[in-house]
Design a protein around this motif. Structure first.
Motif, PDB file in Angstrom:
ATOM      1  N   ILE A 111       2.950  -1.514  -9.042  1.00  0.00           N
ATOM      2  CA  ILE A 111       2.000  -2.193  -8.167  1.00  0.00           C
ATOM      3  C   ILE A 111       0.908  -1.200  -7.779  1.00  0.00           C
ATOM      4  N   HIS A 112      -0.334  -1.668  -7.717  1.00  0.00           N
ATOM      5  CA  HIS A 112      -1.463  -0.852  -7.271  1.00  0.00           C
ATOM      6  C   HIS A 112      -2.345  -1.690  -6.356  1.00  0.00           C
ATOM      7  N   LEU A 113      -2.876  -1.078  -5.307  1.00  0.00           N
ATOM      8  CA  LEU A 113      -3.980  -1.701  -4.589  1.00  0.00           C
ATOM      9  C   LEU A 113      -5.196  -1.696  -5.510  1.00  0.00           C
ATOM     10  N   VAL A 114      -6.021  -2.730  -5.436  1.00  0.00           N
ATOM     11  CA  VAL A 114      -7.191  -2.807  -6.315  1.00  0.00           C
ATOM     12  C   VAL A 114      -8.229  -1.757  -5.946  1.00  0.00           C
ATOM     13  N   ASP A 115      -8.366  -1.458  -4.649  1.00  0.00           N
ATOM     14  CA  ASP A 115      -9.371  -0.483  -4.213  1.00  0.00           C
ATOM     15  C   ASP A 115      -8.682   0.621  -3.426  1.00  0.00           C
ATOM     16  N   SER A 116      -8.955   1.884  -3.789  1.00  0.00           N
ATOM     17  CA  SER A 116      -8.313   3.011  -3.111  1.00  0.00           C
ATOM     18  C   SER A 116      -8.794   3.156  -1.674  1.00  0.00           C
ATOM     19  N   GLY A 117     -10.021   2.697  -1.372  1.00  0.00           N
ATOM     20  CA  GLY A 117     -10.511   2.752  -0.003  1.00  0.00           C
ATOM     21  C   GLY A 117      -9.705   1.846   0.910  1.00  0.00           C
ATOM     22  N   VAL A 118      -9.408   0.627   0.445  1.00  0.00           N
ATOM     23  CA  VAL A 118      -8.569  -0.293   1.207  1.00  0.00           C
ATOM     24  C   VAL A 118      -7.177   0.310   1.392  1.00  0.00           C
ATOM     25  N   MET A 119      -6.637   0.900   0.339  1.00  0.00           N
ATOM     26  CA  MET A 119      -5.315   1.519   0.421  1.00  0.00           C
ATOM     27  C   MET A 119      -5.311   2.653   1.441  1.00  0.00           C
ATOM     28  N   ALA A 120      -6.318   3.531   1.398  1.00  0.00           N
ATOM     29  CA  ALA A 120      -6.383   4.651   2.332  1.00  0.00           C
ATOM     30  C   ALA A 120      -6.455   4.153   3.771  1.00  0.00           C
ATOM     31  N   TRP A 121      -7.247   3.087   3.996  1.00  0.00           N
ATOM     32  CA  TRP A 121      -7.343   2.544   5.355  1.00  0.00           C
ATOM     33  C   TRP A 121      -5.997   1.983   5.812  1.00  0.00           C
ATOM     34  N   LEU A 122      -5.308   1.268   4.946  1.00  0.00           N
ATOM     35  CA  LEU A 122      -4.018   0.695   5.311  1.00  0.00           C
ATOM     36  C   LEU A 122      -2.991   1.777   5.637  1.00  0.00           C
ATOM     37  N   LEU A 123      -3.090   2.932   4.961  1.00  0.00           N
ATOM     38  CA  LEU A 123      -2.146   4.024   5.185  1.00  0.00           C
ATOM     39  C   LEU A 123      -2.609   4.989   6.278  1.00  0.00           C
ATOM     40  N   ALA A 125       0.836  -1.201   0.000  1.00  0.00           N
ATOM     41  CA  ALA A 125       0.000   0.000   0.000  1.00  0.00           C
ATOM     42  C   ALA A 125       0.871   1.251   0.000  1.00  0.00           C
ATOM     43  N   ALA A 126       1.951   1.236   0.789  1.00  0.00           N
ATOM     44  CA  ALA A 126       2.853   2.390   0.846  1.00  0.00           C
ATOM     45  C   ALA A 126       3.601   2.586  -0.465  1.00  0.00           C
ATOM     46  N   ARG A 127       3.685   1.527  -1.290  1.00  0.00           N
ATOM     47  CA  ARG A 127       4.380   1.606  -2.578  1.00  0.00           C
ATOM     48  C   ARG A 127       3.415   1.584  -3.758  1.00  0.00           C
ATOM     49  N   SER A 128       2.123   1.648  -3.495  1.00  0.00           N
ATOM     50  CA  SER A 128       1.148   1.630  -4.584  1.00  0.00           C
ATOM     51  C   SER A 128       1.383   2.816  -5.513  1.00  0.00           C
ATOM     52  N   ALA A 129       1.206   2.575  -6.801  1.00  0.00           N
ATOM     53  CA  ALA A 129       1.440   3.576  -7.854  1.00  0.00           C
ATOM     54  C   ALA A 129       2.931   3.817  -8.083  1.00  0.00           C
ATOM     55  N   VAL A 145      -7.770  -4.689 -25.461  1.00  0.00           N
ATOM     56  CA  VAL A 145      -6.985  -3.512 -25.079  1.00  0.00           C
ATOM     57  C   VAL A 145      -5.790  -3.997 -24.268  1.00  0.00           C
ATOM     58  N   THR A 146      -4.597  -3.609 -24.677  1.00  0.00           N
ATOM     59  CA  THR A 146      -3.389  -3.910 -23.915  1.00  0.00           C
ATOM     60  C   THR A 146      -3.127  -2.767 -22.953  1.00  0.00           C
ATOM     61  N   VAL A 147      -2.865  -3.106 -21.694  1.00  0.00           N
ATOM     62  CA  VAL A 147      -2.710  -2.108 -20.634  1.00  0.00           C
ATOM     63  C   VAL A 147      -1.301  -2.189 -20.067  1.00  0.00           C
ATOM     64  N   GLY A 148      -0.701  -1.045 -19.790  1.00  0.00           N
ATOM     65  CA  GLY A 148       0.608  -1.036 -19.162  1.00  0.00           C
ATOM     66  C   GLY A 148       0.978   0.361 -18.702  1.00  0.00           C
ATOM     67  N   ARG A 205      -0.706  -5.857 -10.562  1.00  0.00           N
ATOM     68  CA  ARG A 205       0.477  -5.309 -11.225  1.00  0.00           C
ATOM     69  C   ARG A 205       0.080  -4.733 -12.576  1.00  0.00           C
ATOM     70  N   ILE A 206       0.646  -3.585 -12.875  1.00  0.00           N
ATOM     71  CA  ILE A 206       0.508  -2.996 -14.203  1.00  0.00           C
ATOM     72  C   ILE A 206       1.835  -3.219 -14.913  1.00  0.00           C
ATOM     73  N   PRO A 207       1.869  -4.051 -15.950  1.00  0.00           N
ATOM     74  CA  PRO A 207       3.155  -4.390 -16.560  1.00  0.00           C
ATOM     75  C   PRO A 207       3.778  -3.204 -17.277  1.00  0.00           C
ATOM     76  N   ALA A 208       5.083  -3.272 -17.429  1.00  0.00           N
ATOM     77  CA  ALA A 208       5.774  -2.261 -18.232  1.00  0.00           C
ATOM     78  C   ALA A 208       5.321  -2.399 -19.677  1.00  0.00           C
ATOM     79  N   TRP A 209       5.075  -1.265 -20.314  1.00  0.00           N
ATOM     80  CA  TRP A 209       4.620  -1.257 -21.705  1.00  0.00           C
ATOM     81  C   TRP A 209       5.687  -0.578 -22.550  1.00  0.00           C
TER      82      TRP A 209
END
Length: 423
Positions: free
Chosen positions: A285-297, A229-233, A338-341, A267-271
């Motif tokens: 790396i991203h948390l799937v839900d920002s609410g969960v991330m905010a609570w963890l932080l 969570a501290a390293r998300s984004a 759609v390819t995402v990265g 994970r969002i892969p390198a594109w």
């Protein structure tokens, strides 16, 4: 479960499911716990006059394990909830499809990522269509699912933005911290919602992760999740995470995969790694839900409003995770590939999210938590444009400012709320 909230999410998904049932023999509704998959199955059961086989119920699960073939028979479609509890169901379904492969036979729902189940790869390869069911988008919460991503993928120009955004900085903070988990949104902000997040994380770690595999260091999972969570984004450095938590790098990698499997992180892969040797190759790396991330932080709108630099730095990553999640939800509604990265050079030029259509055209998104955009913020767009040329269809900068405009570099600058206010 709040059926009013989850019903908003299902308004478009129900139509997607019925369309796919006309083409595919098996659909899998895949996503985190409590986002409304069971409600979706219940709605399908009412529409088709069927019953739902709930493998989350211990008695039902035991019966199915004893005779899985008996429970996959019946009029189409057969509806099964939390199928991952009884992996032998997949083999029974495979045997049935070997006899009859007509479309519309099964709809399965599960809270474990389908691609992580070893039985899935062996049993139903080429016969299953996975439909993501994710936390609610902001448009779904407001009762008007946004269509900005669809509009851009279709090749339409961005909205004109003649009126200033009505969303204030405090409004953004409240939305980002709340996230999109339906049951959490029913709770008032504060202790009640915080308790729900605590119980949710404990349930997923104590039950869902341990059901996938037995692990030796259960006690480090919460610490690992907080570190992520501290390293998300941010670019994922597994060695650094492992050292902080106090575990071997290989163990940390395995545990992160488990957290991915239960939809806590993604994970969002390198594109663009074929665009030159100076393009970074590590995922974000991203948390799937920002609410969960905010609570963890431990982030709240009140804490964010105080303006502490360290808190604002965390909030910047939280806003990016929130925006990336909103975009990916809309991508999941798109019927085409759609390819995402993410894109990053070794010099630090980066784009938070890259969407590549099947024709090779690219839409690039960068997210800023601030209300002003400076020329330096556009370095990533320039670096990507140099490499792609005409393949780069559009660069979009999302920010918390009021106005939409086109920067002199040709980048479209949009208020963040355009993601859910654009019809």
């Amino acid at each position: 479960m709040d059926r009013e909230l989850t019903g908003l999410a299902h308004r478009h998904l129900t139509g997607v499911i019925k369309e796919r049932l006309a083409e595919e023999p098996v659909l899998v509704l895949n996503g985190p716990r409590t986002v409304g998959k069971s409600t979706l199955l219940a709605e399908l059961a009412r529409d088709f006059g069927r019953r739902v086989l709930d493998c989350d119920d211990p008695a039902t699960r035991a019966a199915v394990r004893n005779d899985p073939g008996r429970f996959i028979a019946g009029p189409d479609p057969v509806l099964i909830d939390e199928y991952q509890h009884v992996p032998d169901l997949l083999h029974a379904i495979k045997a049935e499809l070997n006899r009859d492969l007509r479309p519309g036979r099964y709809v399965l729902a599960g809270s474990t990522r389908y691609s992580t189940l070893p039985e899935a790869g062996q049993a139903l390869t080429g016969r299953v269509d996975v439909i993501p069911v994710l936390p609610l988008s902001q448009g779904e919460i407001d009762g008007r699912p946004g269509g900005l991503v669809r509009r851009l993928l279709e090749g339409a120009p961005p909205p004109p933005g003649s009126q200033p955004s009505a969303t204030t900085r405090d409004d953004y903070a409240r939305r980002v911290v709340a996230g999109g988990m339906p049951i959490a949104l029913r709770r008032p902000p504060g202790r009640s919602r915080s308790r729900w997040f605590a119980n949710y994380v404990d349930l997923v770690l104590d039950r869902d992760v341990l059901e996938i595999t037995r692990i030796r260091q259960r006690e480090v999972l919460p610490r690992l999740l907080r570190q992520l969570a501290a390293r998300s984004a941010q670019v994922l450095n597994i060695a650094a995470v492992a050292q902080t938590v106090g575990m071997e790098k290989s163990t940390a990698e395995n545990y992160i995969r488990l957290l991915e499997a239960v939809f806590m992180v993604q994970r969002i892969p390198a594109w663009g790694t074929t665009l030159g040797s100076r393009v970074a190759r590590h995922p974000k790396i991203h948390l799937v839900d920002s609410g969960v991330m905010a609570w963890l932080l431990g982030l709240s709108p009140e804490k964010i409003a105080q303006g502490d630099p360290a808190v604002l730095s965390e909030y910047g990553h939280l806003v990016e995770t929130f925006a990336v999640g909103e975009i990916l939800k809309q991508v999941s509604w798109w019927d085409g590939p759609v390819t995402v990265g993410h894109f990053r050079t070794v010099a630090g030029e980066e784009i938070d999210l890259v969407l590549e259509r099947d024709d090779g055209q690219v839409i690039a998104f960068e997210v800023k938590a601030g209300s002003r955009i400076h020329g330096e913020d556009l370095r990533g767009f320039r670096a990507l444009k140099e490499r792609l040329g005409d393949r780069m269809r559009m660069g979009v900068m999302l920010y918390t400012g009021d106005y939409a405009y086109t920067h002199e570099d040709g980048v479209t600058v949009l208020p963040l709320d355009t993601l859910w206010t654009e019809a």
